[in-house]
Each structure stands twice: as structure tokens, then as C-alpha cells.
Design a protein around this motif. Structure first.
Motif, short mmCIF file in Angstrom:
data_model
loop_
_atom_site.label_atom_id
_atom_site.label_comp_id
_atom_site.label_asym_id
_atom_site.label_seq_id
_atom_site.Cartn_x
_atom_site.Cartn_y
_atom_site.Cartn_z
N PHE A 215 2.76 8.44 -2.85
CA PHE A 215 3.30 7.15 -3.27
C PHE A 215 2.23 6.08 -3.12
N LYS A 216 2.45 4.98 -3.77
CA LYS A 216 1.60 3.81 -3.59
C LYS A 216 2.50 2.62 -3.28
N ILE A 217 1.96 1.65 -2.56
CA ILE A 217 2.72 0.44 -2.27
C ILE A 217 2.69 -0.45 -3.52
N ALA A 218 3.85 -0.69 -4.08
CA ALA A 218 3.94 -1.51 -5.29
C ALA A 218 4.23 -2.96 -4.96
N GLU A 219 4.91 -3.19 -3.84
CA GLU A 219 5.32 -4.55 -3.50
C GLU A 219 5.49 -4.68 -2.00
N LYS A 220 5.04 -5.78 -1.45
CA LYS A 220 5.22 -6.06 -0.04
C LYS A 220 5.67 -7.51 0.10
N LYS A 221 6.87 -7.71 0.61
CA LYS A 221 7.36 -9.06 0.85
C LYS A 221 8.16 -9.06 2.14
N LYS A 222 8.69 -10.20 2.51
CA LYS A 222 9.40 -10.32 3.77
C LYS A 222 10.52 -9.28 3.86
N ASN A 223 10.44 -8.44 4.88
CA ASN A 223 11.48 -7.45 5.20
C ASN A 223 11.63 -6.32 4.18
N LEU A 224 10.68 -6.17 3.26
CA LEU A 224 10.79 -5.09 2.28
C LEU A 224 9.41 -4.65 1.81
N ILE A 225 9.19 -3.34 1.84
CA ILE A 225 8.02 -2.72 1.24
C ILE A 225 8.52 -1.70 0.23
N VAL A 226 8.05 -1.81 -1.01
CA VAL A 226 8.50 -0.93 -2.08
C VAL A 226 7.39 0.07 -2.41
N LEU A 227 7.72 1.36 -2.31
CA LEU A 227 6.79 2.41 -2.69
C LEU A 227 7.18 2.94 -4.07
N LYS A 228 6.18 3.23 -4.89
CA LYS A 228 6.39 3.85 -6.19
C LYS A 228 5.58 5.15 -6.26
N LYS A 229 6.07 6.09 -7.04
CA LYS A 229 5.35 7.35 -7.20
C LYS A 229 3.95 7.07 -7.70
N ASN A 230 2.97 7.75 -7.09
CA ASN A 230 1.57 7.60 -7.47
C ASN A 230 1.27 8.60 -8.59
N GLU A 231 1.19 8.11 -9.82
CA GLU A 231 0.99 8.98 -10.98
C GLU A 231 -0.40 9.61 -11.00
N ASN A 232 -1.31 9.10 -10.19
CA ASN A 232 -2.65 9.69 -10.12
C ASN A 232 -2.81 10.64 -8.94
#
Length: 545
Positions: A215-232
Motif C-alpha cells: 500500500f501507499k499513503i494517499a492521504e494524511k490528515k487529522k485523525n485519519l491516514i488513508v492507504l491505497k493499493k500500490n499499483e507499482n
């Protein structure tokens, strides 16, 4: 640990919006997945940093385990298997030189992973100028200790990229757990071009770093980190999830409410009073765990009278006889085991449990003996009464209740008054790093399966030894064990070292922690480890019903 903690306004807003989205209660659909490609995961408090070469707090290690990758990766049984390495390394006859061939792999931005990325990462972590909290883990490499202490140039560290696909590693001495080490975050590759480009801003956000993991970190904000599948990612076909939402929630009750109403697919650890409700829950899960906890004394406390007080061995022995560990586990944690030593039972040396080789029973409360030792200790340091002490904690459950337990035990059994200073997880890390505390609760999980991962914690020059306990014989035995090719003698030296720590009460062992989690029955394929991060979501999936 169970004392009510006030949430920040931001956290209340996040939690309220999540709760509102579920329609205000009811859990008829809570066990049915809303989305088979998105996982909602509880991560406690936000990590201090995303720079895995600099620090190693638990949340950061868990995130790194799922967004980065090293030469090896732990399988479901906790055994290291080739990852960015194309296969097993070529090892010299003296077991001091390893040659790794890299597979064809890419960073999340499409650039190839090279052996130079590993060389740069390891030298960066070892460089005293970097001030990495994990520099000590490079001491096993040739010249590692000298480099981390500034006695030799960084380029003399025993790692070299022979070409883009070949990494040569030279060790100071043979060690039985080296493949465990290269499965740990500090040994993961780092891109030199990105570190130079962003400087002090490197890894402060997902746009200022790159990823090698599933996975890769797609978004980091207050109280939330969003991981998305790393297509590479080189092994992307095994990655089934598209999104993982990591929710930072400091209050256990809030996290459990979100779990019960279907807004979280995983929650925990469940602690303190909540355990009474969830010990027999249908979704409970108690994974293998090897966490050891102590009450740490600051031998270099800022108040001279406190440093003198805690520096007396008899007074520390009095503390050790004043806390009922059985009650601490039974009433506060409700799970786990009382501890009399530092290394937990799951850790092995030469294939055997270290605790089986050196058995230490948790001390029983002995009020009369504790008070006798306190009296003698006060006399030795020329003090008539104990100073009031400050116990630093973070405000995540169940720390407040634990602190209250310590406070009452020390007051009742020893006549020592303690006041509690409660701060955020990040603030606690910062204060302990600066040595700005008197008493603090410390827990440690293993970076690899060997007693050394615990024993090096209390070396005099270890950056993790925040209390600054120091013992020359302990240091000698542990450092000898780092390079001793005689593994049987090494095991005996580690036993001798821990015996010194226990008898001197370098810190006060409290308990070996177990953890109870709640996991939705439709969540499958998660790998749980007690080494180098708790959970691996690479092959996790959501079962459709």
C-alpha cells in the motif's frame, strides 16, 4: 488506565460524524461488510513521524509494515521470507558476509528499487548526524558501533551496493537473527534523491516520500491516514484491498462504539474495564504478543533530590516490593501476566525460551521489607523523607488507570506520594526523549526474535534508555553478546546481564502484555506478528456475504 480521558474537539467531531453516519445505533448490519474493497482499521493515536529511518513508535511501525518493504518479510508463522530480495542470500563460510540479489521492483512513483537505496538507508540511520532513535540496530554491521558513535566515517559501515541489483553486507560477527533484522523497518530502503529534495520536510506527508510496500499513503490528515493499493508493488496481485482507512482514536469507548455500529472492521486493543464486557465476545481475537512493560526511573531527573532518591538501589528495591503485580493484571489490564524480569516468554535464544533458561518469579508485595529498605536508602543518601514524584503518562487508555494503581500502591505500601502528569502520546515521546520525566511507564515489543532486542534497550549509550540506568558489567556482557560466535556462551552471558538488571532494579518490571482485539468475521487473511509491527494487511481481504 481506565480513568476517563477528555477527547480533543477535533476527535469528537470525527467520532460524531462517524456515529451519525450509522443512523444512531443498532447493529443488525454491523457484521455485514459495506464495501469489500475498503477496510476501516483502528490505529490508536497518530504516529509522531512517517520517517521509518528516524524513529520506531508502534503506530509508525505498523503503518510502515504495510506501506514499505525490506529485503525480507515475515510470513504467517513469523519466519522471514524473501521480499525485495530475489531469494536467499549468498553467505560466506564464516557467516559474516551476505550478498543479496534484488528482484525487479519499483517504488510507488515508478522508479526502480536499487541496492543503493538500501546502502543509503542503512548509512543514514547509522549516521550520528541523523540522530535516529534506531541507530543502535545498525551496530551488528561491520564498524556499526563505531559509526553510530562518530568514531569512524559513515562510509566504513559494512554495507555496499556492488551494482543496482546486488547488495553486499558485512557483519561484525555472525548473528543468528540477521534475516529477522532485514525484515525490520530501519533496514528498509530509503530514496536519497527524496531526502535531499525535501530536507527536513522529508516524510512529513505522503507527497514527500515514496513507498515500496503493498500500500501507499494517499492521504494524511487529522485523525485519519488513508492507504491505497500500490499499483507499482512487485507482488500487487496478492493485494486484494483497494483502500485502508486508519482511524486515530484515543478513547477506547469511542473506538468500541464505532466497531459495534459497523464503522470499524477492527478495534483494539480492548483494555481495562471494557475487557469485562468483551473477554467472551464472539469477535475477540488474542494474537501472539511479546510486549514487556516496566516502570522506568529517571536516574538523571532534573530535580537533584529526585535523581539522588531514585539512584539509590535499596530505594528501587523498595519500589519493587511495593506493587502488587497480580492485582495490576487482574484489576487493571484483565489480560496478560505479571513480570519479574524484562525479556518476555515468547522470545527465544538458540531455539529455547529465554524465560525457561532464566526463571524469575514476579516479586510479592512485602510492605515491612519495602519500608525497611526505604528507610535504609534514605539514610544512605542523607534524606529524611521521600520527595513527591511525578509519573508521566500518555492519555490513551488504559494508562490513566494504571497510573492511579501505581499511585495508590506506592502511597499505601511505601508512603511515597506520586502525582500524575497526563499528556498526549506525541508529547510523552518528546518529553521522555528529552529526559524530562521522573517516573514513566515504558513498553517494548521485539524487533527480532532474540533476547538482544530487549537487552540492548538498557545499554548505557542506547537512545531508548530514557532513564539513563547504567551498569558497566551489564554493558560489557551485552556488547560481547552482539559479536560472540559461541551461541551457547552468548546465551549464558545474556542471562547474566539480565540478572544484573533485575537485581539492581534498573527499571521495575510490571507485566507481560497480551492484547485482545475485535475483528469482524468477514475480515480474512490478516497476518499477525509479535515482531516488527503487529499486523500485515498485504493479503487481507473482505469476504462477501
Amino acid at each position: 488506565m481506565r480513568k476517563k480521558v477528555a477527547l480533543s474537539l477535533a476527535l469528537l467531531l470525527v467520532s460524531s460524524s462517524l456515529l451519525a453516519a450509522c443512523g444512531g445505533g443498532g447493529n443488525k448490519t454491523a457484521d455485514k461488510p459495506k464495501d469489500t474493497k475498503t477496510l476501516n482499521w483502528y490505529m490508536g493515536e497518530e504516529p509522531k513521524t512517517l520517517d521509518y529511518g528516524m524513529d520506531g513508535d508502534t503506530t509508525m511501525i505498523d503503518i510502515t509494515k504495510n506501506t514499505q518493504e525490506g529485503l525480507f518479510r515475515f510470513d504467517k508463522d513469523g519466519n522471514p521470507q524473501p521480499a525485495l530480495a530475489a531469494g536467499m542470500p549468498e553467505v560466506s563460510a564464516d557467516k559474516k558476509t551476505y550478498k543479496f540479489k534484488l528482484r525487479d521492483a519499483k517504488w510507488s512513483d515508478g522508479k526502480p528499487v536499487t541496492a543503493k537505496d538500501f546502502e543509503f538507508a542503512w548509512k543514514r540511520a547509522a549516521d550520528p548526524k541523523t540522530a535516529s532513535q534506531y541507530s543502535f540496530i545498525m551496530a551488528y554491521l561491520e564498524n556499526g558501533e563505531e559509526v553510530t558513535q562518530g568514531k569512524k566515517p559513515v562510509d566504513s559501515l559494512g554495507v555496499k551496493a556492488l551494482d543496482d541489483k546486488t547488495l553486499e553486507v558485512k557483519l561484525k560477527a555472525p548473528i543468528p537473527f540477521f534475516l529477522d533484522l532485514v525484515s525490520f523497518a530501519t533496514y528498509f530502503p530509503v530514496r536519497e534523491d527524496l531526502v535531499k529534495k525535501f530536507g527536513k520536510q522529508y516524510a512529513l506527508g505522503p507527497d514527500k516520500m515514496a513507498f515500496t510496500g503493498p500500500f501507499k499513503i494517499a492521504e494524511k490528515k487529522k485523525n485519519l491516514i488513508v492507504l491505497k493499493k500500490n499499483e507499482n508493488y512487485w507482488d500487487k496481485d496478492k493485494v486484494k484491498l483497494e483502500t485502508v482507512n486508519l482511524h486515530a482514536i484515543t478513547e477506547t469507548g469511542t473506538a468500541l462504539k464505532l466497531y459495534e455500529t459497523g464503522q470499524l472492521d477492527w478495534s483494539g486493543p480492548v483494555t481495562g474495564a471494557y475487557l469485562s464486557k468483551y473477554l467472551n465476545h464472539k469477535d475477540k481475537f488474542i494474537p501472539p504478543y511479546a510486549s514487556s512493560w516496566v516502570l522506568m526511573f529517571n536516574f538523571k531527573a532534573k530535580r537533584p533530590e529526585v535523581a539522588k532518591f531514585l539512584g539509590n538501589k535499596k530505594i528501587r528495591q523498595a519500589f519493587n516490593l511495593s506493587v502488587d503485580r497480580e492485582q495490576l493484571v487482574a484489576k487493571v489490564f484483565r489480560i496478560g501476566k505479571p513480570a519479574g524480569a524484562w525479556v518476555p516468554p515468547q522470545i527465544k535464544v538458540n531455539g529455547k525460551s529465554f524465560r525457561d533458561l532464566y526463571k524469575v518469579e514476579p516479586p510479592k508485595v512485602n510492605k515491612a521489607e519495602a519500608q525497611r529498605l526505604l528507610k535504609e536508602g534514605l539514610k544512605e543518601i542523607g534524606m529524611s523523607a521521600p520527595p513527591e514524584l511525578e509519573l508521566l503518562i500518555n492519555n490513551i487508555q488504559p494508562n490513566p488507570e494504571t497510573a492511579q494503581f501505581y499511585k495508590e500502591q506506592l502511597r499505601t505500601n511505601l508512603g511515597v506520594n506520586v502525582k500524575i502528569k497526563s499528556v498526549t502520546f506525541k508529547q510523552r515521546l518528546e518529553l521522555t526523549e528529552k529526559g524530562d520525566f521522573e517516573l514513566a511507564m515504558f513498553g517494548w515489543g521485539p524487533d527480532y526474535n532474540d533476547p538482544m532486542t530487549y537487552m540492548e534497550f538498557f545499554l548505557s549509550d542506547s537512545p531508548n534508555n530514557r532513564g539513563k540506568w547504567s551498569n558497566a558489567e551489564y554493558d560489557k556482557l551485552v556488547k560481547k553478546s552482539a559479536t560472540n560466535p559461541n551461541f551457547e556462551e552468548r546465551a549464558q552471558d545474556l542471562i547474566k546481564a539480565e540478572k544484573i538488571f533485575v537485581e539492581d532494579v534498573g527499571a521495575m518490571p510490571s507485566h507481560y502484555n497480551d492484547r485482545l482485539y475485535l475483528v469482524k468475521p468477514y475480515v480474512k487473511g490478516v497476518k499477525w506478528h509479535f515482531i516488527g509491527g503487529d499486523f500485515d494487511l498485504k493479503e487481507a481481504y473482505i469476504e462477501s456475504k
